[in-house]
Design an enzyme around this catalytic site. Structure first.
Site, PDB file in Angstrom:
ATOM      1  N   GLY A 195      13.283 -13.627  -0.416  1.00  0.00           N
ATOM      2  CA  GLY A 195      13.494 -13.504   1.030  1.00  0.00           C
ATOM      3  C   GLY A 195      12.173 -13.432   1.773  1.00  0.00           C
ATOM      4  O   GLY A 195      11.322 -12.612   1.447  1.00  0.00           O
TER       5      GLY A 195
ATOM      6  N   ARG B 197      10.188 -14.276   5.887  1.00  0.00           N
ATOM      7  CA  ARG B 197      10.492 -14.373   7.323  1.00  0.00           C
ATOM      8  C   ARG B 197      10.366 -15.798   7.826  1.00  0.00           C
ATOM      9  O   ARG B 197      11.057 -16.204   8.728  1.00  0.00           O
ATOM     10  CB  ARG B 197       9.542 -13.472   8.120  1.00  0.00           C
ATOM     11  CG  ARG B 197       9.846 -12.009   7.920  1.00  0.00           C
ATOM     12  CD  ARG B 197       9.096 -11.143   8.911  1.00  0.00           C
ATOM     13  NE  ARG B 197       9.359  -9.736   8.596  1.00  0.00           N
ATOM     14  CZ  ARG B 197       8.538  -8.963   7.907  1.00  0.00           C
ATOM     15  NH1 ARG B 197       7.384  -9.418   7.486  1.00  0.00           N
ATOM     16  NH2 ARG B 197       8.854  -7.707   7.634  1.00  0.00           N
TER      17      ARG B 197
ATOM     18  N   VAL C 214       1.010   3.214  -5.908  1.00  0.00           N
ATOM     19  CA  VAL C 214      -0.205   4.043  -5.922  1.00  0.00           C
ATOM     20  C   VAL C 214      -1.208   3.457  -6.902  1.00  0.00           C
ATOM     21  O   VAL C 214      -0.898   3.260  -8.074  1.00  0.00           O
ATOM     22  CB  VAL C 214       0.109   5.503  -6.337  1.00  0.00           C
ATOM     23  CG1 VAL C 214      -1.163   6.343  -6.379  1.00  0.00           C
ATOM     24  CG2 VAL C 214       1.118   6.125  -5.379  1.00  0.00           C
TER      25      VAL C 214
ATOM     26  N   GLY D 272      -2.483   0.505  -7.364  1.00  0.00           N
ATOM     27  CA  GLY D 272      -2.291  -0.873  -7.851  1.00  0.00           C
ATOM     28  C   GLY D 272      -1.974  -0.971  -9.326  1.00  0.00           C
ATOM     29  O   GLY D 272      -0.923  -0.516  -9.783  1.00  0.00           O
TER      30      GLY D 272
ATOM     31  N   ILE E 270      -3.229   0.514 -11.874  1.00  0.00           N
ATOM     32  CA  ILE E 270      -3.444   1.680 -12.754  1.00  0.00           C
ATOM     33  C   ILE E 270      -2.122   2.371 -13.057  1.00  0.00           C
ATOM     34  O   ILE E 270      -1.413   2.780 -12.142  1.00  0.00           O
ATOM     35  CB  ILE E 270      -4.391   2.719 -12.093  1.00  0.00           C
ATOM     36  CG1 ILE E 270      -5.708   2.076 -11.678  1.00  0.00           C
ATOM     37  CG2 ILE E 270      -4.633   3.888 -13.025  1.00  0.00           C
ATOM     38  CD1 ILE E 270      -6.637   3.021 -10.919  1.00  0.00           C
TER      39      ILE E 270
ATOM     40  N   GLU F 188      -9.311  -5.030   6.127  1.00  0.00           N
ATOM     41  CA  GLU F 188      -8.536  -5.840   7.066  1.00  0.00           C
ATOM     42  C   GLU F 188      -9.305  -5.989   8.381  1.00  0.00           C
ATOM     43  O   GLU F 188     -10.192  -5.189   8.676  1.00  0.00           O
ATOM     44  CB  GLU F 188      -7.225  -5.124   7.417  1.00  0.00           C
ATOM     45  CG  GLU F 188      -6.420  -4.624   6.255  1.00  0.00           C
ATOM     46  CD  GLU F 188      -5.433  -5.653   5.750  1.00  0.00           C
ATOM     47  OE1 GLU F 188      -5.168  -6.618   6.482  1.00  0.00           O
ATOM     48  OE2 GLU F 188      -4.955  -5.487   4.624  1.00  0.00           O
TER      49      GLU F 188
ATOM     50  N   LYS G 140      -0.375   7.592  -0.405  1.00  0.00           N
ATOM     51  CA  LYS G 140      -0.438   7.608  -1.878  1.00  0.00           C
ATOM     52  C   LYS G 140      -0.567   9.042  -2.390  1.00  0.00           C
ATOM     53  O   LYS G 140       0.000   9.399  -3.424  1.00  0.00           O
ATOM     54  CB  LYS G 140      -1.615   6.760  -2.349  1.00  0.00           C
ATOM     55  CG  LYS G 140      -1.464   5.264  -2.026  1.00  0.00           C
ATOM     56  CD  LYS G 140      -2.786   4.549  -2.228  1.00  0.00           C
ATOM     57  CE  LYS G 140      -2.719   3.070  -1.924  1.00  0.00           C
ATOM     58  NZ  LYS G 140      -4.049   2.440  -1.855  1.00  0.00           N
TER      59      LYS G 140
ATOM     60  N   GLY H 272      -4.967  -5.877  -4.718  1.00  0.00           N
ATOM     61  CA  GLY H 272      -5.100  -7.284  -5.106  1.00  0.00           C
ATOM     62  C   GLY H 272      -3.786  -7.783  -5.665  1.00  0.00           C
ATOM     63  O   GLY H 272      -3.022  -7.023  -6.274  1.00  0.00           O
TER      64      GLY H 272
HETATM   65  N1  HSE Z   1      -5.885  -1.277   1.369  1.00  0.00           N
HETATM   66  C1  HSE Z   1      -5.693  -0.590   0.121  1.00  0.00           C
HETATM   67  C2  HSE Z   1      -7.035  -0.283  -0.499  1.00  0.00           C
HETATM   68  C3  HSE Z   1      -4.900  -1.357  -0.872  1.00  0.00           C
HETATM   69  O1  HSE Z   1      -8.074  -0.619   0.056  1.00  0.00           O
HETATM   70  O2  HSE Z   1      -7.049   0.329  -1.550  1.00  0.00           O
HETATM   71  C4  HSE Z   1      -3.440  -1.264  -0.664  1.00  0.00           C
HETATM   72  O3  HSE Z   1      -2.999   0.052  -0.749  1.00  0.00           O
END
Ligand code: HSE
Length: 437
Positions: free
Chosen positions: A47, A49, A135, A137, A139, A193, A208, A311
């Protein structure tokens, strides 16, 4: 795969950086995933958008903009939610559970706000709900807390769980860069970002931290319970002074059980803020965008989990781990561990938190300044560990490192120091962790 083996049908909500990697890896590693799950895993609907967005390597027939049709489709067994945000993700996950689907998500913001509702819904529906990717990524840290260490007593969890801020602070430490120039570099490399607020103001890390604290202490913790401070006020001078004194500054998420005395009820503290730690601390060596979580347990002692915290591919690894786990459970007719919040510990106010502090003051270089500063600190019941003075012409910089004190005592100390005639400016106050004595 033997003929009688089932194929589990998987629907996915969202197909951004993480989702497209999940789909790619599910297709590329189909046979291995089937052998490890005991069932075929077929991604049947995705799904999104906007159908116009290209997704290389994924059959265009899989895409739909009707997300509701995924969570209500009786032929779908498992749902992966990687769309992020609160709504419609929350509503879609709840509907998926009501419709008997196991759910895997990476949505930390949703868990930190509505975790209790989602855990309750998964219990009610007798379906698995896994979220390792939410939390740090790639790990594996949630499964160790929920399973491997569940027989122990966690005393403290201290983690670098935001890669963007760790990258910025690493550049400031290693090159002497200002916060602004390190942020610009992080943005140009794609770590930060265009709007970096969630990372640099620690909203991401606070969400987290809430999830980690809930699991570690068997208590409902939301992002609102987490004391949060960003890294935007950390200057190149702060980093330089820390370095001179043998420390590094890291953005740490800290969840800990507070010591109790006599009949006091046990409480926990959960906080995210820039923190000085000795260069020799295991977390000090975590550079650039890497994450690490340091766990102290009563019986296991100290453990550290290290790896990539963000990532597409690293996060997809954690999602696929969850997917195989929930597929195995479904084939066996069992369920994974459910959330426990039986301990229901109170969360102590930040004023009650105890730690050490580094206070940097710009003072007039005249007789009696040191005595006035020392008296003010002492009058607040705070004890000094070391004082350092650097000359600056007519002014001087005094750096005071305290023994352990409460946040309330520290705040009152700092307000009174700022009122002293000889104190021109309170340059910074940074909490210090990881000193043993
Ligand atoms: N923006 C986050 C970071 C990754 O820099 O760790 C996603 O939670």
């Amino acid at each position: 795969m033997s003929a009688e083996k089932r194929t589990l049908r998987v629907g996915m909500l969202g197909c951004g950086v993480v989702g497209s990697e999940v789909a790619r890896l599910m297709i590329a590693n189909q046979q291995d995933l089937a052998a490890r799950s005991g069932a075929g895993l077929e991604i049947v609907k995705i799904g999104i958008r906007n159908l116009a967005r290209a997704h290389a390597g994924i059959d265009p027939q899989l895409f739909t903009t009707d997300l509701e049709s995924i969570v209500t489709d009786p032929s779908i067994d498992l749902v992966i939610e990687v769309m992020g945000g609160i709504e419609p993700a929350r509503r879609l996950i709840l509907t998926a559970m009501e419709n008997g689907k196991a759910v895997v998500t990476a949505n930390k913001a949703l868990l930190a706000k509505h975790g209790a509702e989602l855990f309750h819904a998964s219990d009610e529906a007798d379906v698995d709900f896994y979220y390792e990717a939410a939390v740090a990524g790639a790990i594996p840290i949630l499964r160790p807390l929920a399973e491997s260490l569940v027989g122990d007593r966690v005393q403290r969890v201290m983690g670098i769980i935001n890669g963007t801020t760790n990258y910025i602070l690493t550049k400031m430490y290693e090159t002497g860069a200002s916060f602004d120039s390190a942020l610009k570099e992080a943005q140009s490399l794609g770590y930060a970002e265009a709007d970096p607020t969630a990372d640099i103001e620690s909203f991401d890390a606070a969400a987290k931290a809430a999830i980690l604290a809930g699991l570690a202490f068997h208590t409902q913790v939301t992002d609102e319970d987490v004391y949060r401070e960003g890294i935007t006020h950390i200057t190149a001078d702060d980093v330089w002074v820390a370095k001179e004194m043998g420390f590094v500054i890291k953005l740490l998420a800290i969840a800990e059980a507070n010591e109790t005395h006599g009949s006091e009820e046990e409480t926990i503290s959960v906080r995210v803020h820039p923190t000085m730690i000795p260069k020799t601390h295991p977390l000090a060596s975590v550079r650039e965008a890497f994450n690490a979580v340091f766990v102290q347990c009563e019986s296991a002692g100290e453990l550290m989990f290290y790896g990539r915290g963000a990532g597409g591919t690293p996060t997809a690894s954690a999602i696929l781990g969850d997917l195989v786990a929930v597929a195995r459970n479904r084939i066996e007719g069992s369920l994974g561990p459910t959330e426990t919040d039986y301990a229901d510990l109170d969360i102590a106010p930040m004023g009650a938190t105890k730690t050490r502090y580094l206070i940097r003051l710009e003072v007039a270089d005249i007789p009696g300044v040191l005595a006035a500063v020392a008296t003010t600190v002492a009058n607040n019941g705070v004890s000094i560990l070391t004082v350092r003075q650097d000359g600056r012409g007519l002014d001087a910089e005094l750096t005071v490192l305290t023994h352990i004190a409460t946040e309330a005592a520290l705040s009152s100390t700092v307000s009174q120091l700022a009122e002293l005639d000889s104190v021109k400016d309170v340059l910074s106050v940074i909490r210090v962790e990881g000193l043993n004595s």
